[in-house]
Design a protein around this motif. Structure first.
Motif, short mmCIF file in Angstrom:
data_model
loop_
_atom_site.label_atom_id
_atom_site.label_comp_id
_atom_site.label_asym_id
_atom_site.label_seq_id
_atom_site.Cartn_x
_atom_site.Cartn_y
_atom_site.Cartn_z
N ARG A 94 0.42 -0.86 0.19
CA ARG A 94 0.24 -0.10 0.22
C ARG A 94 0.74 1.40 0.05
NH1 ARG A 94 -3.74 -2.33 3.88
NH2 ARG A 94 -3.21 -1.41 5.18
N LEU A 97 1.23 1.33 -3.58
CA LEU A 97 0.48 2.20 -4.70
C LEU A 97 -0.14 3.42 -3.77
CD1 LEU A 97 -1.96 -1.25 -4.34
CD2 LEU A 97 -0.40 -0.53 -6.03
N GLY A 98 -0.79 4.27 -5.57
CA GLY A 98 -0.96 5.36 -5.45
C GLY A 98 -0.35 6.13 -5.28
N PHE A 105 -7.93 2.70 -14.61
CA PHE A 105 -8.95 1.09 -15.16
C PHE A 105 -9.21 1.29 -17.23
CE2 PHE A 105 -8.26 1.12 -10.86
CZ PHE A 105 -8.00 -0.40 -10.26
N THR A 110 -17.53 3.25 -14.30
CA THR A 110 -17.47 2.91 -12.93
C THR A 110 -16.48 3.48 -12.32
OG1 THR A 110 -17.01 1.16 -13.66
CG2 THR A 110 -19.26 2.06 -13.64
N SER A 111 -15.47 4.32 -12.22
CA SER A 111 -14.28 3.79 -11.64
C SER A 111 -14.16 5.19 -10.96
CB SER A 111 -13.07 3.31 -12.39
OG SER A 111 -12.95 2.89 -13.41
N HIS A 115 -20.12 9.33 -4.82
CA HIS A 115 -21.03 10.83 -3.82
C HIS A 115 -19.87 11.63 -3.65
CE1 HIS A 115 -20.11 6.68 -1.15
NE2 HIS A 115 -18.85 7.49 -1.20
N TYR A 128 -3.23 11.48 1.96
CA TYR A 128 -2.97 9.97 2.55
C TYR A 128 -1.23 9.64 2.78
CZ TYR A 128 -3.75 5.38 3.76
OH TYR A 128 -4.24 3.86 4.24
N HIS A 129 -0.61 9.68 1.32
CA HIS A 129 0.39 9.23 1.11
C HIS A 129 1.50 10.61 1.24
CE1 HIS A 129 -0.58 5.94 -0.50
NE2 HIS A 129 -1.92 6.29 -1.53
N ASN B 204 -16.14 -1.56 -9.33
CA ASN B 204 -15.05 -0.65 -9.76
C ASN B 204 -14.62 0.20 -8.82
OD1 ASN B 204 -15.32 -2.69 -11.45
ND2 ASN B 204 -15.91 -1.00 -13.18
N PHE B 205 -15.27 0.95 -8.13
CA PHE B 205 -15.03 2.24 -7.66
C PHE B 205 -14.26 2.42 -6.21
CE2 PHE B 205 -18.18 3.30 -4.19
CZ PHE B 205 -19.40 2.59 -4.76
N ARG B 207 -12.42 -0.96 -6.29
CA ARG B 207 -10.75 -1.22 -6.29
C ARG B 207 -9.74 0.02 -6.95
NH1 ARG B 207 -11.59 -3.85 -12.24
NH2 ARG B 207 -11.89 -2.11 -12.70
N THR B 208 -10.70 1.01 -7.75
CA THR B 208 -9.36 2.57 -7.39
C THR B 208 -8.77 3.15 -6.82
OG1 THR B 208 -11.24 3.24 -9.31
CG2 THR B 208 -10.01 4.95 -8.52
N LYS B 210 -9.14 1.14 -3.61
CA LYS B 210 -7.32 0.04 -3.08
C LYS B 210 -5.99 0.26 -3.90
CE LYS B 210 -10.45 -3.98 -1.93
NZ LYS B 210 -10.84 -4.86 -2.95
N SER B 211 -6.31 0.59 -5.54
CA SER B 211 -5.12 0.74 -5.98
C SER B 211 -4.67 2.09 -5.59
CB SER B 211 -5.92 0.65 -7.12
OG SER B 211 -6.34 2.14 -8.12
N LYS B 212 -5.91 3.29 -4.90
CA LYS B 212 -5.18 4.09 -4.64
C LYS B 212 -3.71 4.32 -2.69
CE LYS B 212 -7.84 7.40 -5.46
NZ LYS B 212 -8.80 8.36 -5.26
N GLY B 213 -4.03 2.83 -2.60
CA GLY B 213 -3.08 2.15 -1.40
C GLY B 213 -4.00 2.92 -0.26
N LEU B 214 -4.71 3.10 -0.41
CA LEU B 214 -6.08 3.52 1.03
C LEU B 214 -5.96 2.26 1.34
CD1 LEU B 214 -8.72 5.67 -0.45
CD2 LEU B 214 -6.04 6.47 0.10
N HIS B 223 -15.47 5.56 1.23
CA HIS B 223 -16.14 5.13 0.15
C HIS B 223 -17.12 3.84 -0.08
CE1 HIS B 223 -12.96 7.54 -2.78
NE2 HIS B 223 -12.00 6.71 -1.41
#
Ligand SMILES: Nc1ncnc2c1ncn2[C@@H]1O[C@H](COP(=O)(O)OP(=O)(O)OP(=O)(O)O)[C@@H](O)[C@H]1O
Ligand SMILES: [Mg+2]
Lengths: 273, 306
Positions: A94, A97-98, A105, A110-111, A115, A128-129, B204-205, B207-208, B210-214, B223
C-alpha cells in the motif's frame, strides 16, 4: 559485460519480473492463468501488452498491485525499488500503490466513487500518502489537471463523477495516478471505452508523461495500432504465457512467433506503418 | 428543495383524501354498527343516538361532514369512549407509541446496519454465518411469537423484567416490547446491508480506492458506507410501516396504552371515527417518512436531484 555498465542498466530498471504465476481457486479446481512470465520495464519507456481476451494481461498486473480477486493468489518475483511486490506485506504494498505506482482502469464510467466530489477523490490520495493538508492537495490537483489537459478550474473540482463525460473521467483517473508523482503507471485498456478522438487525445497525454516526466508506462491494449504508436517494447501474451517480447518496431515488423504474425494479419492494412 | 417539499405536500393531500374515503366507506360496509347490541335498543332511543352522531343522514352527507371537520383539525367524537374526542384519545396514546416506534427504528437501523457491514467485510467467516443464520430466524419468527417467548424467558423464568405495563415509560418496561419489535427489522436490515455492502465492495470504484493504496478502514468509511446504506434508507418507510402494524400487536401483548390498542378496540367495536382517525395518523406519518427518505437519499447520492 563490465560491472559499471550492468549497474547503469539496472538503475534504469523500474519493475523486474521473474517467474510470475497467478492462480485462481475455482469450483473446478485451481486454474493457472499466468504462467512463468518474465519481463521488465525501464524508466521513461512504455511497455505495450497485447493479447486476446482472457490471455492474462490484466491478472498479471493485478497480481503485482495486490488487486487480485479474493480467490486468486500469485507466486514469483516482481521487484520494484528492491521490494518484491508479490511477497511483501499488504502494508508495504500500500505504501507503493497510489504513491509510486498508479493504476488506470478500463472502465472510466464506473471507476470513480459516485458520492464524492472529484476534488476529494484527487486530494485524498495526496493527503493520505504525503500527509499534506487539503488546501495543498487541491492545489496539486489543479496542477495535475493541467497535465491531463483538463480546464484547471474549480468547476471540475466541485463536480461529481456523473456530471463528467467518459473522456473527462478517464483524464481524472490519469490525474489521480499523477497526484503523488509516480514512477510507474499501469494503464489497463485505458481507451477501449472511449471514442476515437478522445482515444487519440488520451494517448497523447501518455506520450507526454513518458517523455516529459520520465514515467515508466505499461499500456495494455487489444489494439495493436495503439501499441504501435505509443510503446517502445511489446509483450505478446496468449493463454497466460508470453509468446514474444522485444522492441515494438521489431516485433511488429518481423514477428518471430506464428501467433504474433496472425495477430498482425488481423489489422486492416490502413492502420499501422 | 422547498419547491420539492411543497410539491410533495400537495401530492400528499389527494393521497390522504383517498385513504380517508377508503377507510370511511370500508368501515360502513362492514356489517353491524357502533350501537348494535345483543339487546336491541328501543327504536326511539336508537334514532336519537344516531341523530346525535349524524348516523341518520345519508352516507355521502356523513362523509362531507367528516371531511369538513377534518379540515378544522376535528376528528370527531369517539363512538365508544364516551366523553372523549378521537383527538384526545390519539394524543393520549401518542407518547407511548412514538417512544416505542422511534426507539425501535433507531435501534434496528443502527444494529442492523452495523451487523450487515461487519458480516460483509468478514464474509464467509463464522461471524458472517452466525449473523445470517440468526437473522433468518428473526425474519421467520413474527414479533407476536417472539414477544410471548421473550416475556416467558425474561419475566417469568429469569424474573428480571416486568411482563407488561407502561409504568410512565420506565426503561425496564420498554426493553421487551422494543426488542420484540426491533428483532425482525434488525434481521431484515442486516441482510440488506450485507448484500449491498458486498456489492459495493466488488464495485469498480472500490478497486480504484484500493489502487490508491488507502487502508481498508478508510475505504470503508469514505467510499463504501455512503453508497451501501442507500437501500437501507429506501427501506426506512416500509420498515416503519412494519413497525406500526407490529406495534398494534405488541402494545396489546405488553398491555401498553398506545395508539395501536385504540385501533384494535376501535375496529372491533365499529368505532368509525376512532379507526379513521388512527388510519389518517398512520398514513400521514408514512407519507412524511417517505418524504424524509427522499430528502436523505438526495443528500447521500448526488445523482439524485430533488
Ligand atoms: N476471480 C477469478 N476466478 C477465476 N478465474 C479468473 C478470475 N479472474 C480472472 N480469471 C481468469 O483469468 C484469465 C485471465 O484473465 P485476464 O483478466 O487477465 O484476461 P485479459 O487478458 O485481461 O482479458 P481482457 O482483454 O478481456 O481484459 C481468464 O481466463 C479469466 O477467466
Ligand atoms: Mg483485461
Amino acid at each position: 559485460m563490465p560491472l559499471t555498465q550492468k549497474n547503469i542498466k539496472n538503475n534504469n530498471l523500474l519493475l523486474d519480473i521473474h517467474d510470475l504465476n497467478v492462480f485462481f481457486n475455482t469450483p473446478e479446481g485451481i486454474s493457472h492463468v499466468v504462467k512463468d512470465v518474465n519481463f521488465n520495464i525501464k524508466k521513461g519507456t512504455c511497455l505495450g501488452v497485447v493479447g486476446e481476451s482472457g490471455s492474462g494481461k490484466t491478472q498479471t498486473f493485478f497480481s503485482i498491485t495486490g488487486l487480485l480477486a479474493n480467490n486468486g493468489y500469485a507466486e514469483g518475483e516482481a521487484f520494484f525499488k528492491n521490494t518484491n511486490l508479490i511477497t511483501c506485506s499488504n502494508e508495504e504494498r500500500r505504501g507503493f500503490l497510489g504513491k509510486s505506482i498508479g493504476f488506470i482502469f478500463q472502465d472510466p464510467m464506473t471507476s470513480l466513487t459516485p458520492h464524492l466530489k472529484i476534488g476529494d477523490q484527487l486530494a485524498e490520495i495526496a493527503i493520505y500518502h504525503k500527509k499534506i493538508n487539503k488546501k495543498k492537495a487541491l492545489e496539486r490537483a489543479i496542477e495535475v489537471m493541467d497535465i491531463v489537459k483538463l480546464p484547471s478550474n474549480r468547476d471540475i473540482i466541485n463536480s461529481y463523477p456523473h456530471e463528467l463525460s467518459g473522456g473527462m473521467k478517464q483524464r481524472i483517473m490519469i490525474a489521480i495516478s499523477l497526484m503523488c508523482e509516480p514512477d510507474l503507471i499501469i494503464a489497463d485498456e485505458p481507451t477501449t471505452a472511449l471514442d476515437v478522438t478522445t482515444q487519440a487525445e488520451i494517448l497523447n497525454i501518455f506520450n507526454d508523461l513518458k517523455n516529459n516526466l520520465n514515467i515508466g508506462l505499461v499500456l495494455i491494449s487489444h489494439n495493436i495500432g495503439v501499441i504501435a504508436e505509443t510503446s517502445n517494447e511489446v509483450l505478446v501474451m496468449k493463454d497466460g504465457e508470453i509468446l514474444e517480447n522485444g522492441e515494438t518496431s521489431k516485433v511488429l515488423t518481423k514477428p518471430e512467433n506464428k501467433y504474433t504474425q496472425h495477430l498482425l494479419s488481423c489489422i486492416p492494412p490502413w492502420i499501422g506503418n | 428543495m422547498i419547491k420539492f417539499i411543497t410539491k410533495r405536500i400537495l401530492i400528499a393531500i389527494p393521497t390522504l383524501l383517498i385513504i380517508v374515503a377508503f377507510s370511511f366507506f370500508m368501515m360502513r360496509i362492514a356489517p353491524g354498527g357502533p350501537f348494535t347490541n345483543e339487546r336491541a335498543l328501543p327504536p326511539e332511543i336508537e334514532n336519537n343516538i344516531k341523530a346525535a352522531y349524524n348516523l341518520d343522514k345519508p352516507v355521502y352527507e356523513q362523509f362531507y361532514i367528516y371531511i369538513k371537520n377534518l379540515t378544522k383539525g376535528d376528528f370527531g367524537p369517539s363512538f365508544k369512549y364516551k366523553d372523549f374526542s378521537v383527538k384526545e384519545l390519539i394524543l393520549n396514546g401518542l407518547p407511548v407509541s412514538v417512544t416505542l416506534g422511534l426507539s425501535s427504528i433507531i435501534i434496528s437501523l443502527f444494529i442492523g446496519s452495523l451487523l450487515g457491514i461487519i458480516a460483509a467485510i468478514n464474509r464467509n467467516t463464522i461471524f458472517d454465518y452466525s449473523v445470517m443464520g440468526v437473522s433468518l430466524l428473526g425474519i421467520c419468527v413474527p414479533s407476536f411469537v417472539m414477544a410471548p417467548l421473550l416475556s416467558l424467558f425474561f419475566s417469568l423464568y429469569l424474573g428480571i423484567l416486568p411482563t407488561s405495563g407502561w409504568n410512565n415509560g420506565n426503561i425496564m418496561n420498554l426493553i421487551l416490547p422494543i426488542t420484540a419489535l426491533s428483532l425482525p427489522q434488525i434481521a431484515v436490515i442486516s441482510r440488506m446491508m450485507r448484500a449491498s455492502t458486498i456489492e459495493i465492495l466488488n464495485s469498480n470504484f472500490i478497486r480504484t480506492a484500493k489502487s490508491k493504496g488507502l487502508n481498508s478502514s478508510y475505504i470503508i468509511r469514505k467510499h463504501v458506507i455512503r453508497a451501501s446504506i442507500l437501500p437501507i434508507i429506501e427501506y426506512l418507510a416500509p420498515a416503519s410501516a412494519g413497525l406500526m402494524t407490529g406495534s398494534i400487536i405488541i402494545e396489546q401483548i405488553f398491555g401498553l396504552p398506545g395508539i395501536g390498542r385504540y385501533f384494535v378496540v376501535g375496529a372491533l367495536q365499529r368505532d368509525y371515527t376512532l379507526v379513521s382517525g388512527v388510519l389518517i395518523l398512520y398514513a400521514s406519518l408514512l407519507i412524511f417518512l417517505i418524504l424524509i427518505t427522499d430528502i436523505i437519499r438526495a443528500i447521500l447520492d448526488p445523482r439524485v436531484k430533488i
